[in-house]
Design a protein around this motif. Structure first.
Motif: not given
Ligand code: SAM
Length: 584
Positions: A308-323
């Motif tokens: 997500i960071g490498e592709q420049g999307a951190s401002s509107f994409v959140e990685a959420r750990g969990g099921d």
């Protein structure tokens, strides 16, 4: 040269050893998987980037073909050699044998070198005593393999399938025109015009020195098979993404508008999450929405966050750990405003293209999971393949139903890289049976290849869903369905244009009533059992080459005994497959 080759063999052997062993530190933890270890070797500088494709091929080939390699070495008498017959410094290979001559623990370097000689490049490079030993017996080892194949003890060699190199644009970082000039300037490729068909023949026909664009799907460039882009600057920067054409179908089927509030339920390594993000950015006309990308596996969550960071999307994409199954989908809950959901869950991976390393053939979309082949290794312990596929299908249905409880959800895109109906059309029918708020809508109308057309119970959904196969589309096997909330204004089966948030609110009250009326919530409902197949004679072309020009229309059988290969991180494998292709 020989030194570099030897270093590569030693590195491949270390990774193979780690994977085969029971323990290890966090870096070499076998649970991390071979692919991640290859990745770490490349970022730690242990393996130059340009050699990553070779390292990947050696590691995955040695691991996947372990049994074949050991049997050939055993038949060839390699394990019976006395110490005096071995080159100086060569470890005693018989150490790996038990008293009754079975292999307890194969020497990892031997596996790698045998793979190279028998199934990989067929060349012996390197300088170690094991390399010298295998080199001296190369001809007889190769004859042994040929004999085993002739006698039917080993599967026939399957011709390597060469898929073109598919490259997706990331609109967060670049534009079509920048990419075109990059290909022309840096890779010295010339645009050959848009292909006039979406057939495999049309796609695989990109000649060397040329590139083209996908005839149906937006933002996908097609380069000649074998184009190595692993050191390409735009790929490194995350402006271009190496992604199989079929895997791009899901985000396109979801078609999120720029302001959509999205969830990706099963996200890592993030190909489809980031494709959604790119589509939202491409059409940006108003403030961007948001994507929450769920991933339950902690290691894979790390990969997702990094990408997500490498592709420049951190401002509107959140990685959420969990099921995702634990996500609060209630009215007024955290995800109250979600409008679009992408569901690309764990599946059997039976659509992944034939693997030249193992010689396993491509499963046909008319195949069924075989009952006893035992190749689906991960899910369900010792259960049969058909039981494992059935377990996967149950989980796939539950994830879809959980998503469909979101109060403002409008569209769901569902996909697998499986060819089995149990994980595809059957899942769609089961979801339609168990809830009444969403119907199946026509996904990507311009995609020519639709659902299975030979099963009467699929007649209503078959024209709505998409399938992809190597034979017809030049891709891995894939399935996509689109579900839309029923607004009461549309005919069943018709596709609405992308739904705005206003119409979300309009239909909300109606849907609330339907919510209360949700049908069965039982997780144990069995899927419709597949119909009995008429036994057909095996297709000679398919048996020999792994595919056949008549595809599903062939009057002979394309069934294989090892129809499915389970891989949770199927998208990783797709990418890996592209890497292996580069070796050709
Ligand atoms: C098929 S892969 C997803 C590939 C991904 N969509 C892509 O295109 O790059 C499935 C992933 O979903 C994760 N997963 C499966 N079930 C999940 C669940 N219920 N909640 C969160 N993650 C899940 C698995 O750990 C695995 O990483």
């Amino acid at each position: 040269m020989a030194d570099t080759a030897q270093k590569l063999i030693a590195l491949a052997a270390t990774i193979v050893e780690n994977v085969l062993s029971d323990g290890g530190d966090s870096k070499s933890n076998p649970k991390m998987g071979a692919r991640n270890q290859v990745y770490y070797a490349s970022i730690n500088g242990e393996c130059p980037k340009s050699l990553v494709p070779m390292l990947t091929a050696m590691v995955s080939g040695a691991l996947k073909s372990k049994k074949t390699l050991i049997k050939c070495a055993k038949d060839d008498g390699l394990f019976d050699l006395r110490e005096s017959a071995l080159p100086d410094g060569c470890p005693a290979l018989s150490d790996g044998l038990t008293l009754n001559g079975q292999i307890r623990r194969p020497n990892a370097e031997l596996l790698v070198v045998l793979y190279e000689v028998l199934l990989g490049s067929r060349r012996v490079r390197g300088t170690s005593p094991i390399v010298k030993l295998v080199k001296s017996r190369k001809a007889s080892l190769q004859k042994t393999l040929a004999r085993r194949r002739q006698s039917g003890e080993e599967k026939q060699h399957v011709e390597r399938i060469k898929m073109p190199r598919f490259v997706r644009i990331n609109h967060i970082k670049t534009s079509n025109s920048e990419v075109s000039s990059h290909f022309e300037r840096e890779l010295r490729l010339k645009f050959q015009g848009k292909p006039d068909s979406s057939t495999a023949t049309g796609l695989s026909g990109v000649p060397k020195g040329k590139y083209t664009i996908d005839p149906v799907l937006p933002d996908i460039f097609i380069l000649p098979a074998g184009t190595n882009l692993h050191t390409d600057k735009m790929v490194d920067d995350g402006a271009l993404v190496l992604q199989d054409r079929s895997s791009c179908l899901t985000a396109i089927a979801l078609d999120p508008p720029p302001d959509a509030i999205c969830i990706d339920t099963c996200a890592s390594p993030g190909n489809k999450t980031l494709h959604m993000a790119s589509l939202m950015m491409k059409n940006k006309s108003k403030p961007l929405g948001k994507i929450t990308a769920f991933e339950r596996d902690p290691t894979r969550l790390g990969t997702l966050s990094r990408r997500i960071g490498e592709q420049g999307a951190s401002s509107f994409v959140e990685a959420r750990g969990g099921d995702f199954m634990d996500a609060d989908v209630s009215e007024g809950g955290e995800f109250n405003d979600v409008t679009h959901v992408l569901v690309d869950p764990s599946c059997s991976g039976s659509g992944l293209a034939a693997d030249s390393a193992t010689g396993s053939a491509l499963a046909s979309e008319y195949d069924q999971p075989s009952v006893n082949s035992g190749t689906l290794a991960v899910v369900g312990g010792g259960a049969s393949d058909s039981q494992k596929v059935s377990n996967l299908a149950k989980a796939q249905v539950e994830i879809l139903l959980h998503a469909m409880r979101l109060p403002n959800l409008q569209v769901v895109a569902y996909s697998t890289c499986s060819v089995f109906r149990e994980e595809n059309e059957d899942v769609v029918l089961e979801v339609l049976r168990r809830q009444s708020r969403f119907r199946c809508a026509r996904a990507i109308p311009s995609w020519p290849h639709r659902g299975l057309d030979n099963v009467p119970e699929f007649a209503a959904i078959s024209p709505l869903v998409c399938r992809a196969t190597y034979e017809k589309d030049g891709t891995n096997g894939f399935f996509v369905a689109r579900f839309e909330r029923i607004t009461g204004e549309l005919e069943v089966g018709a596709r609405s244009s992308t739904t705005s948030s206003k119409s979300v609110k309009k239909s909300k009250n109606k849907n609330r009533k339907r919510d209360a009326y949700e049908l069965s919530t039982s997780s144990t409902t069995a899927l419709t059992p597949p119909p009995k197949k008429v036994k057909k004679d095996p297709c000679a072309q398919f048996t020999k080459r792994g595919f056949c020009k008549f595809g599903p229309k062939c009057r002979f059988s394309h069934e294989t005994s090892s129809a499915a290969t389970y891989k949770d991180d199927v998208d990783d494998l797709m990418e890996e497959w592209n890497i292996i292709n580069e070796m050709g």
